[in-house]
Design a protein around this motif. Structure first.
Motif, mmCIF file in Angstrom:
data_model
loop_
_atom_site.group_PDB
_atom_site.id
_atom_site.type_symbol
_atom_site.label_atom_id
_atom_site.label_comp_id
_atom_site.label_asym_id
_atom_site.label_seq_id
_atom_site.Cartn_x
_atom_site.Cartn_y
_atom_site.Cartn_z
ATOM 1 N N ASP A 6 4.748 8.080 56.936
ATOM 2 C CA ASP A 6 4.605 8.539 55.553
ATOM 3 C C ASP A 6 3.503 9.599 55.498
ATOM 4 O O ASP A 6 2.405 9.379 56.003
ATOM 5 N N LEU A 22 0.303 8.641 53.496
ATOM 6 C CA LEU A 22 -0.420 7.622 54.254
ATOM 7 C C LEU A 22 -1.144 8.245 55.445
ATOM 8 O O LEU A 22 -2.288 7.905 55.743
ATOM 9 N N ILE A 41 -5.574 -11.328 59.027
ATOM 10 C CA ILE A 41 -4.496 -11.212 58.051
ATOM 11 C C ILE A 41 -4.784 -12.214 56.948
ATOM 12 O O ILE A 41 -5.055 -13.385 57.220
ATOM 13 N N PHE A 96 -0.545 -15.189 52.784
ATOM 14 C CA PHE A 96 0.665 -14.496 52.310
ATOM 15 C C PHE A 96 0.948 -13.219 53.094
ATOM 16 O O PHE A 96 1.677 -12.352 52.649
ATOM 17 N N GLU A 142 -0.695 -10.521 53.827
ATOM 18 C CA GLU A 142 -1.390 -9.262 53.574
ATOM 19 C C GLU A 142 -2.515 -9.463 52.583
ATOM 20 O O GLU A 142 -2.515 -10.468 51.879
ATOM 21 N N PRO A 143 -3.431 -8.525 52.478
ATOM 22 C CA PRO A 143 -3.618 -7.374 53.366
ATOM 23 C C PRO A 143 -4.170 -7.797 54.731
ATOM 24 O O PRO A 143 -4.469 -8.954 54.930
ATOM 25 N N MET A 144 -4.256 -6.829 55.623
ATOM 26 C CA MET A 144 -4.876 -7.109 56.919
ATOM 27 C C MET A 144 -6.142 -6.272 57.056
ATOM 28 O O MET A 144 -6.338 -5.309 56.318
ATOM 29 N N SER A 153 -9.055 -2.149 55.413
ATOM 30 C CA SER A 153 -7.994 -3.049 54.953
ATOM 31 C C SER A 153 -6.724 -2.247 54.722
ATOM 32 O O SER A 153 -6.775 -1.059 54.389
ATOM 33 N N ILE A 154 -5.592 -2.909 54.901
ATOM 34 C CA ILE A 154 -4.319 -2.214 54.719
ATOM 35 C C ILE A 154 -3.240 -3.232 54.355
ATOM 36 O O ILE A 154 -3.273 -4.376 54.794
ATOM 37 N N ARG A 155 -2.323 -2.812 53.471
ATOM 38 C CA ARG A 155 -1.252 -3.731 53.088
ATOM 39 C C ARG A 155 -0.118 -3.694 54.103
ATOM 40 O O ARG A 155 -0.002 -2.760 54.890
ATOM 41 N N ASP A 169 3.191 -3.220 53.738
ATOM 42 C CA ASP A 169 4.181 -2.133 53.690
ATOM 43 C C ASP A 169 3.654 -0.851 54.318
ATOM 44 O O ASP A 169 4.430 -0.048 54.835
ATOM 45 N N ASP A 170 2.331 -0.675 54.279
ATOM 46 C CA ASP A 170 1.770 0.487 54.961
ATOM 47 C C ASP A 170 1.713 0.261 56.467
ATOM 48 O O ASP A 170 1.961 1.180 57.252
ATOM 49 N N LYS A 230 4.668 1.136 58.351
ATOM 50 C CA LYS A 230 4.915 2.568 58.555
ATOM 51 C C LYS A 230 4.071 3.135 59.695
ATOM 52 O O LYS A 230 4.089 4.330 59.949
#
Ligand SMILES: Nc1nc2c(ncn2[C@@H]2O[C@H](COP(=O)(O)OP(=O)(O)OP(=O)(O)O)[C@@H](O)[C@H]2O)c(=O)[nH]1
Ligand SMILES: [Mg+2]
Lengths: 655, 74
Positions: B21, B24, B44, B47, B49-51, B61-63, B65-66, B69
Motif C-alpha cells: 500500500d 502505508l 500481539i 484479539f 491486534e495491534p502488534m 504499533s501496527i494493526r 490489516d496493515d 500488507k
C-alpha cells in the motif's frame, strides 16, 4: 561562501521527530513552561517564546509539533508542514533548529537530510546524549558535522546541558549554502528518494556511530512492557491505576479540603465583623468570598488529578494504554490514539480536544472530539462532590464500600459509557472511506521529572484558580446584584410585611424569621424572576428556581454551579456560619414546604451535570478544531437532550 | 505464497521485502521502517491486534490489516 547580512533579531524554528525533546529545549531556551510528555504528539500547535542569544542579539523561538517527514498525515504534522512551507515570513532571518533524538539517530536523520536539501539554514541538535551514553554508544560529532555540512550541538535538554553552546553557535551562525545530500527530486518519487536517503544515512552512521550491542534502554523498556502490555496483567494494572487515582482524589483529599473549608468560614466571619457594615461588606462576604471559597476547597482534588496525569504522561505509559485499548476503541469507531484525549478529558476537555489532532483519520478524530466532553472533567468534581455529600450520608455503605465513593465512580463510568455508545452510534452515521491505521511509536520508559510534575500541578492549579476564579468572581458579583435587588417595590414590601407582623406580635423572635425573610426577598429579586421564568421547563427534572439560576450561570463553566449556590444561599444570611452544603441541606421549597435536595432531585441534578455541555470554552474549541459551527451545535443539542431526558427519567424513577 | 508480517509468531525476526500500500509505505518509511530492514515481532494484543514491532531500537504499533500488507522474508 555567501554571507547574508544579519539582523538584530533572528527566528529559531524547532523542528524534529515527535518526542525528540523540542519542547524541553524550548523551555530551556525561553524559561517558559510548555507542556512536555513522553509520548509522540504532545505539542499540537505552534508556540512562541523569546530569548537573548548574546548581548546584542535576540531571538524568537517557535516550538512546533513533531513530524516524521514533510509529508504530513495528521493535523498536528500539518501545522509544522504548513509553517515550514509558508514563505510569507520575511520579517526576520530564520534558522531551523533540527532537534534529533540521538539515541535513534538513523530515523531522526531522515527529516534532517530533507530539511537540509530544501535549503533551509539549519543547525542540528543531537538531543538525549545521556541516553546515548547509557546505551554505551558514541557519536563522532565532528565527523557527522563534516558529512552533513551543518553545525551540530550535542545536548541533554532535560538538564539544560549544551544549551549555552547552542546559543553561542546560533549567535555566530553563518548563512551559507550547503551541499545537497540527495540530488534527486523529492516530488518525483518520494519513496525512492527516501530509500536513497536511508542508504546515505546508513553509510554515515557506520562511520560516525559506535555501539556495543542492542540499546540498554530498549531492552529495559521491553522488560517493563512484558508486564505493562501483557494481555491480562496489562489491563489489570491499568484498572488498578485508575482506581488508585480515584481513591486519591476522592478519599485522601477530604482532609485538606476540610481544613480549607473551615479556614474560609473563619476568614469570612472575621471579614464580616471587621469591615464596616453595608453594601461592600455584603458584596465581599456573601458575593465574592462565598463564590470563591466554594471553589478553592477543590484545589487539593484538582492538584492530585493533574499530578497523576502528569506522571502518566511523563513515564511513557500513555502510549501503552493506547496500544492496549486500540482493538476495543476500534469497534466503537475510535482509535487507540483516542485514549489520550479521553483520559485527558478527565482533566479538561479543551486541551484534550486539541490533542485529538494526532489522530490521522478524519472520522475517528471527529468522533473523538464529539465524545470527549462526555468524560467527566475536573470542573464537574466540585458539582459532584457537593451534591453527593448532600444526598448521601457519609457513613452509608454499598456492598461494603462507601456509597458516596461508589456513586462518584458510577458517574465517571456513566460518562465513559455514554462516550463509547455515542461514538458507536455516530460510527454508522458519519460516512468515510478513509482507511484507518494505528501506527504509533511507543517511546522508551522514562522516570518522571518531579520538577516538571510539580510545575504542571502549579500551572494547572493557577489556571483553575484564575481562569475559573475570574468567571466565578464576575458571576458572583452579577449574581449578588441580581439577587439583592429586584424590580419595583416587591422586595421592600417583603420587609414591610414582616415588620408589620413583628409589630403586631411583639413576642415573636425576629431571629427565627431571618431565613424566611431572606428567601422571600430572593424570590422577588431579579435573579429570582429569572429562575422563576425557567422553572416550568425544569420542574419535571425536580429542579426549583434556585437550581434554575445555577443551571443558567453554569453555562459559563460548570464549576460556577457551586459558586452560584454559595452566593444564592449566602445572600441575606447574617451569621455566615454554615457551609454551603449545610445551607442547601436545610433548603425548603417555598411552594411545597418540602426539602429541595431530596434523593430524586440530587441524582437528577448529578446526571444533568454529567451529560450537559455547559462549557463555553469547549464549544469554542470544537468550533476551532472542526472548522465551523455545525458540529459544536449538534454536540450542544445532543448533550443537552441527553442530559434533560436522562435527568427526567432519573427524577421520575426516584420519586 | 509469500508470507506477510501478519503470519509471524511473537519473537520472529524477519526482513521487510515489499509493502503493498502506497500510503502505508510512506508512513513506514518515514518512521525508519524501510525495505531490507530487520523487523522483530515483539507482541500481539488480545484479539490478534495491534502488534508491536521492533525496528532497530524503536517500538512501533501496527494493526493486523496493515501487517497483512507487509511482505516479509523469514
Ligand atoms: N533522557 C532524556 N530525556 C529527554 C531529553 N530531552 C527531552 N527528554 C524527554 O523526552 C520526552 C519528550 O520531550 P518533549 O520535549 O515533550 O518532546 P517534543 O519533541 O516536544 O515532543 P512532541 O511535542 O510530541 O513532538 C520527555 O519525556 C522529556 O522529558 C534528554 O536530553 N534526555
Ligand atoms: Mg513538544
Amino acid at each position: 561562501m555567501e554571507v547574508v547580512e544579519k539582523k538584530e533579531k533572528v527566528r529559531l524554528v524547532l523542528v524534529g521527530n515527535p518526542n525528540s525533546g523540542k519542547s524541553t529545549l524550548f523551555n530551556a531556551l525561553t524559561g517558559l513552561n510548555q507542556r512536555i510528555g513522553n509520548f509522540p504528539g504532545v505539542t499540537v500547535e505552534k508556540k512562541i517564546g523569546n530569548l537573548n542569544l548574546s548581548k546584542n542579539k535576540k531571538a524568537e523561538v517557535i516550538d512546533l509539533p513533531g513530524t516524521y517527514s514533510l509529508s504530513p498525515r495528521s493535523e498536528d504534522e500539518r501545522v509544522t508542514f504548513e509553517y515550514l512551507t509558508n514563505n510569507n515570513r520575511n520579517d526576520l532571518d530564520e534558522i531551523v533548529v533540527i532537534v534529533a533524538d540521538a539515541s535513534s539517530l538513523k530515523r531522526n536523520l531522515l527529516l534532517a537530510t530533507q530539511l537540509i536539501d530544501l535549503e533551509y539554514p539549519t543547525i542540528l541538535v543531537l538531543n538525549m546524549m545521556d541516553i546515548v551514553e547509557l546505551n554505551k554508544q558514541s557519536i563522532d560529532v565532528q565527523q557527522l558535522e563534516k558529512e552533513l555540512g551543518i553545525p551540530i550541538v550535542p545536548m541533554n535538554a532535560r538538564l539544560g546541558k549544551g544549551v549555552d553552546q547552542l546559543k553561542e553557535r546560533l549567535a555566530n551562525f553563518s548563512y551559507q549554502k550547503v551541499k545537497k545530500i540527495v540530488e534527486k527530486h523529492e516530488e518525483k518519487d518520494p519513496l525512492d528518494n527516501t530509500i536513497e536517503r536511508f542508504n546515505w544515512i546508513k553509510k554515515v552512521i557506520a562511520k560516525t556511530v559506535k555501539s556495543e550491542g542492542p540499546a540498554k534502554t530498549a531492552e529495559t523498556t521491553k522488560k517493563i512492557d512484558s508486564v505493562f502490555t501483557h494481555s491480562v496483567w496489562g489491563f489489570v494494572i491499568f484498572l488498578f491505576i485508575l482506581f488508585l487515582i480515584f481513591q486519591a482524589i476522592f478519599s485522601w483529599s477530604t482532609y485538606p479540603m476540610d481544613w480549607i473549608e473551615n479556614g474560609f468560614m473563619v476568614f469570612g466571619n472575621l471579614l464580616a465583623e471587621t469591615l464596616p457594615q453595608g453594601v461592600l461588606n455584603d458584596l465581599l462576604v456573601d458575593g465574592v468570598l462565598a463564590g470563591l471559597g466554594g471553589i478553592i476547597i477543590f484545589i487539593p482534588q484538582i492538584a492530585l488529578l493533574f499530578m497523576f496525569i502528569a506522571i502518566l504522561e511523563d513515564t511513557g505509559y500513555l502510549s501503552r494504554v493506547s496500544y492496549l485499548t486500540d482493538t476495543i476503541l476500534k469497534r466503537f469507531g475510535l482509535n487507540g490514539r483516542s485514549i489520550i484525549p479521553l483520559l485527558g478529558g478527565a482533566a479538561c476537555a479543551v486541551p484534550a480536544i486539541m490533542s485529538a489532532r494526532t489522530i490521522a483519520n478524519k472520522k475517528e478524530r471527529l468522533l473523538t472530539i464529539f465524545v470527549t466532553p462526555l468524560i467527566s472533567c475536573s470542573a464537574r468534581i466540585p458539582v459532584y462532590t457537593l451534591l453527593i455529600a448532600l444526598i448521601i450520608p457519609a457513613e452509608k455503605q454499598f456492598l461494603g464500600f462507601n456509597l458516596q465513593g461508589v456513586v462518584m465512580m458510577a458517574l465517571y463510568l456513566l460518562g465513559f459509557v455514554a462516550a463509547l455508545v455515542t461514538a458507536w452510534v455516530m460510527k454508522y452515521w458519519v460516512k468515510s472511506e478513509e482507511r484507518s491505521h494505528f501506527i504509533m511509536e511507543l517511546p522508551i520508559y522514562r522516570m518522571p521529572r518531579w520538577k516538571n510534575v510539580g510545575m504542571t500541578i502549579l500551572n494547572k492549579v493557577k489556571v483553575f484558580l484564575f481562569e475559573a476564579g475570574k468567571i466565578i468572581i464576575a458571576i458572583s458579583i452579577i449574581l449578588w446584584v441580581l439577587s439583592s435587588y429586584g424590580p419595583g417595590e416587591k422586595m421592600a414590601q417583603v420587609d414591610h410585611k414582616f415588620e408589620q407582623m413583628f409589630s403586631e406580635n411583639p413576642h415573636l423572635n425576629k431571629e427565627d424569621y431571618s431565613d424566611q425573610i431572606a428567601s422571600e426577598k430572593l424570590e422577588e429579586s431579579y435573579a429570582g424572576h429569572i429562575g422563576k421564568f425557567i422553572e416550568p421547563a425544569i420542574r419535571p427534572l425536580g429542579f426549583d428556581w434556585k437550581i434554575g439560576i445555577a443551571v443558567v450561570t453554569s453555562f459559563a463553566a460548570r464549576e460556577v454551579f457551586v459558586g452560584t449556590m454559595a452566593t444564592l444561599y449566602s445572600v441575606g444570611d447574617e451569621e455566615n456560619t454554615e457551609s454551603i452544603r449545610g445551607k442547601m441541606a436545610k433548603a425548603i421549597n417555598s411552594t411545597t414546604g418540602e426539602k429541595v435536595y431530596t434523593k430524586a432531585t440530587g441524582y437528577s441534578l448529578l446526571i444533568f451535570y454529567a451529560f450537559a455541555l455547559q462549557c463555553m470554552a469547549t464549544v469554542a474549541i470544537v468550533v476551532k478544531e472542526t472548522g465551523g459551527w455545525k458540529w459544536p451545535i449538534i454536540q450542544l443539542v445532543y448533550m443537552g437532550a441527553l442530559a434533560y431526558f436522562s435527568s427526567l427519567l432519573v427524577f421520575q424513577w426516584f420519586s | 505464497m509469500t508470507k506477510t508480517l501478519a503470519d509471524c509468531k511473537i519473537g520472529d525476526t524477519v526482513t521487510l521485502t515489499k509493502v503493498l500500500d502506497k500510503q502505508l509505505t510512506i508512513q513506514l518509511y518515514s518512521m525508519g521502517c524501510i525495505l531490507g530492514e530487520e523487523i522483530t515481532l515483539e507482541r500481539i494484543a488480545p484479539f490478534g491486534e495491534p502488534m508491536i514491532i521492533r525496528v532497530e531500537d524503536s517500538f512501533i504499533s501496527i494493526r493486523k490489516d496493515d501487517a497483512e500488507k507487509m511482505e516479509i522474508n523469514a
